[in-house]
Design a protein around this motif. Structure first.
Motif, mmCIF file in Angstrom:
data_model
loop_
_atom_site.group_PDB
_atom_site.id
_atom_site.type_symbol
_atom_site.label_atom_id
_atom_site.label_comp_id
_atom_site.label_asym_id
_atom_site.label_seq_id
_atom_site.Cartn_x
_atom_site.Cartn_y
_atom_site.Cartn_z
ATOM 1 N N ALA A 101 -15.090 -24.939 1.004
ATOM 2 C CA ALA A 101 -13.959 -25.397 0.185
ATOM 3 C C ALA A 101 -13.232 -24.205 -0.433
ATOM 4 O O ALA A 101 -11.992 -24.154 -0.459
ATOM 5 C CB ALA A 101 -14.446 -26.360 -0.892
ATOM 6 N N THR A 102 -13.997 -23.220 -0.910
ATOM 7 C CA THR A 102 -13.403 -22.014 -1.497
ATOM 8 C C THR A 102 -12.621 -21.247 -0.436
ATOM 9 O O THR A 102 -11.477 -20.806 -0.672
ATOM 10 C CB THR A 102 -14.503 -21.120 -2.099
ATOM 11 O OG1 THR A 102 -15.218 -21.861 -3.075
ATOM 12 C CG2 THR A 102 -13.924 -19.869 -2.717
ATOM 13 N N GLU A 103 -13.210 -21.103 0.738
ATOM 14 C CA GLU A 103 -12.556 -20.383 1.825
ATOM 15 C C GLU A 103 -11.277 -21.098 2.254
ATOM 16 O O GLU A 103 -10.244 -20.459 2.530
ATOM 17 C CB GLU A 103 -13.535 -20.272 3.008
ATOM 18 C CG GLU A 103 -13.155 -19.231 4.034
ATOM 19 C CD GLU A 103 -14.254 -19.038 5.066
ATOM 20 O OE1 GLU A 103 -13.901 -18.659 6.203
ATOM 21 O OE2 GLU A 103 -15.434 -19.260 4.755
ATOM 22 N N ARG A 105 -9.374 -22.987 0.343
ATOM 23 C CA ARG A 105 -8.346 -22.739 -0.695
ATOM 24 C C ARG A 105 -7.727 -21.358 -0.523
ATOM 25 O O ARG A 105 -6.507 -21.185 -0.672
ATOM 26 C CB ARG A 105 -8.960 -22.881 -2.086
ATOM 27 C CG ARG A 105 -9.140 -24.314 -2.529
ATOM 28 C CD ARG A 105 -9.474 -24.400 -4.019
ATOM 29 N NE ARG A 105 -10.726 -23.738 -4.380
ATOM 30 C CZ ARG A 105 -11.920 -24.315 -4.349
ATOM 31 N NH1 ARG A 105 -12.035 -25.573 -3.996
ATOM 32 N NH2 ARG A 105 -12.992 -23.628 -4.686
ATOM 33 N N VAL A 106 -8.555 -20.351 -0.189
ATOM 34 C CA VAL A 106 -8.043 -18.988 0.005
ATOM 35 C C VAL A 106 -7.066 -18.959 1.179
ATOM 36 O O VAL A 106 -5.970 -18.377 1.088
ATOM 37 C CB VAL A 106 -9.213 -17.999 0.228
ATOM 38 C CG1 VAL A 106 -8.705 -16.657 0.735
ATOM 39 C CG2 VAL A 106 -10.005 -17.825 -1.049
ATOM 40 N N GLU A 108 -5.352 -21.495 2.391
ATOM 41 C CA GLU A 108 -4.138 -22.226 2.012
ATOM 42 C C GLU A 108 -3.218 -21.343 1.162
ATOM 43 O O GLU A 108 -1.991 -21.346 1.344
ATOM 44 C CB GLU A 108 -4.503 -23.498 1.241
ATOM 45 C CG GLU A 108 -5.045 -24.612 2.114
ATOM 46 C CD GLU A 108 -5.506 -25.825 1.305
ATOM 47 O OE1 GLU A 108 -5.546 -25.748 0.050
ATOM 48 O OE2 GLU A 108 -5.830 -26.835 1.931
ATOM 49 N N GLN A 109 -3.815 -20.581 0.243
ATOM 50 C CA GLN A 109 -3.014 -19.671 -0.582
ATOM 51 C C GLN A 109 -2.362 -18.599 0.291
ATOM 52 O O GLN A 109 -1.181 -18.263 0.106
ATOM 53 C CB GLN A 109 -3.888 -19.030 -1.659
ATOM 54 C CG GLN A 109 -4.296 -19.979 -2.757
ATOM 55 C CD GLN A 109 -5.294 -19.351 -3.722
ATOM 56 O OE1 GLN A 109 -5.804 -18.257 -3.476
ATOM 57 N NE2 GLN A 109 -5.580 -20.071 -4.822
ATOM 58 N N ASN A 112 0.464 -20.240 2.206
ATOM 59 C CA ASN A 112 1.611 -20.459 1.315
ATOM 60 C C ASN A 112 2.339 -19.152 1.019
ATOM 61 O O ASN A 112 3.587 -19.118 0.968
ATOM 62 C CB ASN A 112 1.154 -21.112 0.010
ATOM 63 C CG ASN A 112 0.780 -22.568 0.198
ATOM 64 O OD1 ASN A 112 1.230 -23.192 1.153
ATOM 65 N ND2 ASN A 112 -0.036 -23.096 -0.707
#
Length: 133
Positions: A101-103, A105-106, A108-109, A112
């Motif tokens: 999940a952390t990976e 999010r990274v 996705e950031q 973006n």
């Protein structure tokens, strides 16, 4: 100050004294009364045979109980070990899910940010083209 405690002597019981006098005769089963010595010997052999059979049966039951108890203990220990392994695997899965999940999010950031940079460059290119025209 040294006082002695004097205890009264025990009164002697006036009943029957233990171990003295006539011993009580054991009750003789009615089936033994009036039997000859040979018949009583045959009866004794039969009773001894029953006693031996009962002892063997009891010993066999004790051995079976011991083996069942041993099997139960071993199985219980195996279950405990498997429960510990399951708990460990569940913890590993939980940690892996958190890491994923952390990976995610990274990434996705990052995506973006790349999209933002790309949009900015496109905007700059369109702005440059509009100024040239």
């Amino acid at each position: 100050t040294n006082k002695k405690i004097i205890m009264a002597k025990k009164a002697k019981s006036k009943g029957k004294s233990k171990g003295k006098g006539k011993e009580k005769q054991p009750d003789i089963p009615a089936e033994w009364v009036g039997k000859s010595v040979e018949e009583l010997n045959a009866l004794i052999e039969g009773l001894e045979s029953q006693l031996n059979d009962s002892r063997q049966s009891r010993n066999k039951a004790q051995v079976e109980h011991g083996s069942i108890q041993s099997y139960y203990d071993v199985t219980k220990e195996q279950i405990r070990e498997l429960d510990m392994k399951i708990e460990k695997k569940n913890l590993e899965i939980e940690n892996t899910e958190e890491d994923n999940a952390t990976e995610l999010r990274v990434y996705e950031q990052k995506a973006n940010f790349i999209k933002y940079c790309h949009d900015n460059k496109l905007k700059n290119v369109f702005d440059d083209n509009d100024q040239k025209v």
